[in-house]
Write a protein that holds these residues in place. Structure first.
Motif, PDB file in Angstrom:
ATOM      1  N   MET A 184      54.276  76.003  53.493  1.00 55.66           N
ATOM      2  CA  MET A 184      53.326  74.919  53.260  1.00 55.66           C
ATOM      3  C   MET A 184      53.643  73.795  54.228  1.00 55.66           C
ATOM      4  N   SER A 185      52.642  73.357  54.970  1.00 55.78           N
ATOM      5  CA  SER A 185      52.854  72.327  55.975  1.00 55.78           C
ATOM      6  C   SER A 185      52.072  71.062  55.611  1.00 55.78           C
ATOM      7  N   VAL A 186      52.576  70.313  54.647  1.00 47.97           N
ATOM      8  CA  VAL A 186      51.948  69.070  54.214  1.00 47.97           C
ATOM      9  C   VAL A 186      52.985  67.972  54.351  1.00 47.97           C
ATOM     10  N   SER A 187      52.559  66.838  54.913  1.00 45.05           N
ATOM     11  CA  SER A 187      53.513  65.746  55.128  1.00 45.05           C
ATOM     12  C   SER A 187      54.031  65.203  53.799  1.00 45.05           C
ATOM     13  N   ILE A 188      55.214  64.654  53.838  1.00 40.29           N
ATOM     14  CA  ILE A 188      55.827  64.085  52.643  1.00 40.29           C
ATOM     15  C   ILE A 188      55.020  62.893  52.134  1.00 40.29           C
ATOM     16  N   ALA A 189      54.363  62.152  53.028  1.00 39.08           N
ATOM     17  CA  ALA A 189      53.525  61.014  52.613  1.00 39.08           C
ATOM     18  C   ALA A 189      52.371  61.498  51.743  1.00 39.08           C
ATOM     19  N   ARG A 190      51.803  62.647  52.081  1.00 37.12           N
ATOM     20  CA  ARG A 190      50.706  63.199  51.269  1.00 37.12           C
ATOM     21  C   ARG A 190      51.223  63.666  49.920  1.00 37.12           C
ATOM     22  N   LEU A 191      52.401  64.262  49.892  1.00 37.01           N
ATOM     23  CA  LEU A 191      52.963  64.733  48.622  1.00 37.01           C
ATOM     24  C   LEU A 191      53.411  63.579  47.734  1.00 37.01           C
ATOM     25  N   HIS A 192      53.779  62.474  48.319  1.00 40.93           N
ATOM     26  CA  HIS A 192      54.221  61.308  47.538  1.00 40.93           C
ATOM     27  C   HIS A 192      53.065  60.400  47.151  1.00 40.93           C
ATOM     28  N   GLY A 193      51.846  60.756  47.526  1.00 37.06           N
ATOM     29  CA  GLY A 193      50.688  59.938  47.177  1.00 37.06           C
ATOM     30  C   GLY A 193      50.549  58.690  48.012  1.00 37.06           C
ATOM     31  N   GLU A 194      51.220  58.652  49.165  1.00 34.12           N
ATOM     32  CA  GLU A 194      51.135  57.495  50.063  1.00 34.12           C
ATOM     33  C   GLU A 194      50.033  57.655  51.090  1.00 34.12           C
ATOM     34  N   ALA A 195      49.404  58.830  51.122  1.00 33.26           N
ATOM     35  CA  ALA A 195      48.309  59.124  52.037  1.00 33.26           C
ATOM     36  C   ALA A 195      47.373  60.112  51.353  1.00 33.26           C
ATOM     37  N   CYS A 196      46.118  60.133  51.791  1.00 30.30           N
ATOM     38  CA  CYS A 196      45.153  61.088  51.237  1.00 30.30           C
ATOM     39  C   CYS A 196      45.673  62.506  51.450  1.00 30.30           C
ATOM     40  N   TYR A 197      45.686  63.298  50.407  1.00 23.46           N
ATOM     41  CA  TYR A 197      46.202  64.658  50.502  1.00 23.46           C
ATOM     42  C   TYR A 197      45.388  65.503  51.490  1.00 23.46           C
ATOM     43  N   ASP A 198      44.076  65.261  51.574  1.00 25.72           N
ATOM     44  CA  ASP A 198      43.218  66.075  52.441  1.00 25.72           C
ATOM     45  C   ASP A 198      43.239  65.653  53.904  1.00 25.72           C
ATOM     46  N   CYS A 199      43.180  64.341  54.177  1.00 23.75           N
ATOM     47  CA  CYS A 199      43.030  63.911  55.573  1.00 23.75           C
ATOM     48  C   CYS A 199      44.188  63.065  56.092  1.00 23.75           C
ATOM     49  N   GLY A 200      45.059  62.573  55.213  1.00 19.20           N
ATOM     50  CA  GLY A 200      46.184  61.763  55.647  1.00 19.20           C
ATOM     51  C   GLY A 200      45.878  60.282  55.788  1.00 19.20           C
ATOM     52  N   ALA A 201      44.648  59.861  55.426  1.00 19.84           N
ATOM     53  CA  ALA A 201      44.283  58.445  55.526  1.00 19.84           C
ATOM     54  C   ALA A 201      45.203  57.596  54.657  1.00 19.84           C
ATOM     55  N   VAL A 202      45.571  56.436  55.168  1.00 20.34           N
ATOM     56  CA  VAL A 202      46.428  55.522  54.411  1.00 20.34           C
ATOM     57  C   VAL A 202      45.736  54.203  54.118  1.00 20.34           C
ATOM     58  N   LEU A 203      44.565  53.969  54.692  1.00 24.91           N
ATOM     59  CA  LEU A 203      43.824  52.730  54.474  1.00 24.91           C
ATOM     60  C   LEU A 203      42.881  52.881  53.296  1.00 24.91           C
ATOM     61  N   GLY A 204      42.617  51.801  52.615  1.00 26.09           N
ATOM     62  CA  GLY A 204      41.704  51.828  51.486  1.00 26.09           C
ATOM     63  C   GLY A 204      42.398  52.291  50.218  1.00 26.09           C
ATOM     64  N   ASP A 205      41.615  52.407  49.163  1.00 27.62           N
ATOM     65  CA  ASP A 205      42.159  52.827  47.877  1.00 27.62           C
ATOM     66  C   ASP A 205      42.402  54.325  47.864  1.00 27.62           C
ATOM     67  N   LEU A 206      43.561  54.709  47.394  1.00 32.62           N
ATOM     68  CA  LEU A 206      43.868  56.115  47.185  1.00 32.62           C
ATOM     69  C   LEU A 206      43.797  56.375  45.692  1.00 32.62           C
ATOM     70  N   ILE A 207      43.002  57.359  45.311  1.00 32.39           N
ATOM     71  CA  ILE A 207      42.671  57.616  43.927  1.00 32.39           C
ATOM     72  C   ILE A 207      43.458  58.827  43.413  1.00 32.39           C
ATOM     73  N   PRO A 208      44.061  58.733  42.220  1.00 31.67           N
ATOM     74  CA  PRO A 208      44.750  59.900  41.667  1.00 31.67           C
ATOM     75  C   PRO A 208      43.806  61.097  41.620  1.00 31.67           C
ATOM     76  N   ALA A 209      44.262  62.238  42.122  1.00 32.58           N
ATOM     77  CA  ALA A 209      43.391  63.416  42.245  1.00 32.58           C
ATOM     78  C   ALA A 209      44.052  64.687  41.736  1.00 32.58           C
ATOM     79  N   GLY A 210      44.898  64.560  40.748  1.00 33.20           N
ATOM     80  CA  GLY A 210      45.503  65.753  40.173  1.00 33.20           C
ATOM     81  C   GLY A 210      46.897  66.014  40.694  1.00 33.20           C
ATOM     82  N   GLU A 211      47.246  67.285  40.699  1.00 35.39           N
ATOM     83  CA  GLU A 211      48.591  67.681  41.106  1.00 35.39           C
ATOM     84  C   GLU A 211      48.514  68.912  42.001  1.00 35.39           C
TER      85      GLU A 211
END
Length: 96
Positions: free
Chosen positions: A1-28
């Protein structure tokens, strides 16, 4: 699995990696190698069924533009039918 740690920690959008704007809880997501479960977040472009106005789930959420004073074209967010009616917002698809 090649997903950045920022995406796994909820610091970036899981799908695109965006860090700007509101990040919404989207499951697990469960990491396939470790079996660890991570709570993920997504940006407004990748979450469905969420109303940014009342910050809750919504089956009627559609993308709308929120204009800010003295700024560019405004930001895009999602609003449910009730919140769109209360704030007189038209879905982007209908406005074009």
């Amino acid at each position: 699995m090649s997903v950045s740690i920022a995406r796994l920690h909820g610091e970036a959008c899981y799908d695109c990696g965006a860090v700007l704007g509101d990040l919404i809880p989207a499951g697990e997501v469960t990491h396939p190698d470790s079996g660890r479960v991570w709570p993920i977040r997504k940006c407004g472009d990748h979450v469905t069924g969420w109303c940014s106005w009342h910050s809750g789930p919504a089956t009627s959420a559609l993308r709308v533009v929120v204009a800010a004073a003295n700024s560019g074209p405004g930001i895009r967010t999602f609003a449910c039918e009730t919140c769109r009616e209360q704030r007189d917002r038209m879905p982007i698809e209908d406005a074009q």
